[in-house]
Scaffold this motif. Structure first.
Motif, PDB file in Angstrom:
ATOM      1  N   ASP A  49     -78.211  62.420  41.174  1.00 51.59           N
ATOM      2  CA  ASP A  49     -79.528  63.066  41.124  1.00 51.59           C
ATOM      3  C   ASP A  49     -80.464  62.393  40.129  1.00 51.59           C
ATOM      4  O   ASP A  49     -81.665  62.301  40.355  1.00 51.59           O
ATOM      5  CB  ASP A  49     -79.389  64.548  40.761  1.00 51.59           C
ATOM      6  CG  ASP A  49     -78.768  65.360  41.885  1.00 51.59           C
ATOM      7  OD1 ASP A  49     -78.871  64.938  43.057  1.00 51.59           O
ATOM      8  OD2 ASP A  49     -78.170  66.411  41.588  1.00 51.59           O
ATOM      9  N   ARG A  53     -83.820  61.390  42.011  1.00 61.18           N
ATOM     10  CA  ARG A  53     -84.679  62.574  41.971  1.00 61.18           C
ATOM     11  C   ARG A  53     -86.120  62.187  42.285  1.00 61.18           C
ATOM     12  O   ARG A  53     -86.671  61.254  41.728  1.00 61.18           O
ATOM     13  CB  ARG A  53     -84.607  63.225  40.588  1.00 61.18           C
ATOM     14  CG  ARG A  53     -85.353  64.545  40.526  1.00 61.18           C
ATOM     15  CD  ARG A  53     -85.215  65.217  39.162  1.00 61.18           C
ATOM     16  NE  ARG A  53     -83.814  65.367  38.813  1.00 61.18           N
ATOM     17  CZ  ARG A  53     -83.297  64.963  37.641  1.00 61.18           C
ATOM     18  NH1 ARG A  53     -84.062  64.420  36.724  1.00 61.18           N
ATOM     19  NH2 ARG A  53     -82.029  65.130  37.391  1.00 61.18           N
ATOM     20  N   GLY A  54     -86.725  62.919  43.214  1.00 64.47           N
ATOM     21  CA  GLY A  54     -88.114  62.680  43.575  1.00 64.47           C
ATOM     22  C   GLY A  54     -88.309  61.549  44.570  1.00 64.47           C
ATOM     23  O   GLY A  54     -89.405  61.330  45.051  1.00 64.47           O
ATOM     24  N   GLN A  55     -87.251  60.814  44.872  1.00 63.84           N
ATOM     25  CA  GLN A  55     -87.368  59.704  45.821  1.00 63.84           C
ATOM     26  C   GLN A  55     -86.624  59.985  47.118  1.00 63.84           C
ATOM     27  O   GLN A  55     -87.035  59.511  48.170  1.00 63.84           O
ATOM     28  CB  GLN A  55     -86.828  58.419  45.197  1.00 63.84           C
ATOM     29  CG  GLN A  55     -87.628  57.985  43.993  1.00 63.84           C
ATOM     30  CD  GLN A  55     -87.017  56.757  43.330  1.00 63.84           C
ATOM     31  OE1 GLN A  55     -85.960  56.287  43.706  1.00 63.84           O
ATOM     32  NE2 GLN A  55     -87.707  56.239  42.338  1.00 63.84           N
ATOM     33  N   ILE A  56     -85.529  60.723  47.018  1.00 64.97           N
ATOM     34  CA  ILE A  56     -84.715  61.047  48.186  1.00 64.97           C
ATOM     35  C   ILE A  56     -84.577  62.565  48.253  1.00 64.97           C
ATOM     36  O   ILE A  56     -84.253  63.200  47.248  1.00 64.97           O
ATOM     37  CB  ILE A  56     -83.305  60.417  48.085  1.00 64.97           C
ATOM     38  CG1 ILE A  56     -83.377  58.905  47.860  1.00 64.97           C
ATOM     39  CG2 ILE A  56     -82.464  60.758  49.308  1.00 64.97           C
ATOM     40  CD1 ILE A  56     -83.957  58.119  49.003  1.00 64.97           C
ATOM     41  N   GLU A  57     -84.820  63.135  49.427  1.00 61.30           N
ATOM     42  CA  GLU A  57     -84.684  64.576  49.592  1.00 61.30           C
ATOM     43  C   GLU A  57     -83.232  64.988  49.375  1.00 61.30           C
ATOM     44  O   GLU A  57     -82.320  64.259  49.760  1.00 61.30           O
ATOM     45  CB  GLU A  57     -85.103  64.985  50.999  1.00 61.30           C
ATOM     46  CG  GLU A  57     -86.561  64.775  51.297  1.00 61.30           C
ATOM     47  CD  GLU A  57     -86.890  65.153  52.732  1.00 61.30           C
ATOM     48  OE1 GLU A  57     -86.279  66.107  53.255  1.00 61.30           O
ATOM     49  OE2 GLU A  57     -87.743  64.488  53.314  1.00 61.30           O
ATOM     50  N   PRO A  58     -83.013  66.163  48.762  1.00 58.16           N
ATOM     51  CA  PRO A  58     -81.641  66.646  48.574  1.00 58.16           C
ATOM     52  C   PRO A  58     -80.916  66.718  49.918  1.00 58.16           C
ATOM     53  O   PRO A  58     -81.479  67.105  50.933  1.00 58.16           O
ATOM     54  CB  PRO A  58     -81.838  68.046  47.979  1.00 58.16           C
ATOM     55  CG  PRO A  58     -83.191  67.998  47.344  1.00 58.16           C
ATOM     56  CD  PRO A  58     -84.006  67.064  48.195  1.00 58.16           C
ATOM     57  N   LYS A  60     -79.937  64.163  51.617  1.00 60.30           N
ATOM     58  CA  LYS A  60     -80.120  62.899  52.340  1.00 60.30           C
ATOM     59  C   LYS A  60     -79.317  61.812  51.647  1.00 60.30           C
ATOM     60  O   LYS A  60     -78.838  61.974  50.536  1.00 60.30           O
ATOM     61  CB  LYS A  60     -81.600  62.491  52.374  1.00 60.30           C
ATOM     62  CG  LYS A  60     -82.492  63.481  53.064  1.00 60.30           C
ATOM     63  CD  LYS A  60     -82.310  63.419  54.546  1.00 60.30           C
ATOM     64  CE  LYS A  60     -83.294  64.382  55.209  1.00 60.30           C
ATOM     65  NZ  LYS A  60     -83.292  64.262  56.629  1.00 60.30           N
TER      66      LYS A  60
END
Length: 97
Positions: A49, A53-58, A60
């Protein structure tokens, strides 16, 4: 390793770390080039994470090029390029703070 070829499926489930020791994720699948009979990428899930974080949706994953792989053993080591995913704004904020 003794030079004996391993099954591609042995990569699935292995943890992936940068060569600086940062956990990146876990191999969920591999991408193959059937014409050249070579692995070209690894699909990672269970991502770190902190890195994504902020680049890939949880929930995914990411696909990383196999050329980033430095070593395969009990874990897979990749180049530290993965740690450089921060956006330029994040880098500037860390310099100011």
């Amino acid at each position: 390793m003794d030079g004996t070829p391993e099954e591609i499926t042995t990569l699935v489930g292995r943890e992936v770390y940068s060569n600086n020791g940062m956990f990146v994720g876990e191999v969920e699948d591999v991408r193959l080039d059937l014409d050249h009979e070579a692995v070209t990428g690894m699909a990672l899930a269970e991502l770190n994470d902190e890195l994504f974080r902020g680049q890939i949706e949880p929930g995914k994953g990411v696909l990383i090029p196999y050329r980033w792989v430095r070593a395969v053993g009990d874990v897979i080591l990749i180049n530290d390029v993965i740690e450089r995913l921060k956006t330029p704004d994040e880098d500037e904020e860390s310099l100011v703070a």
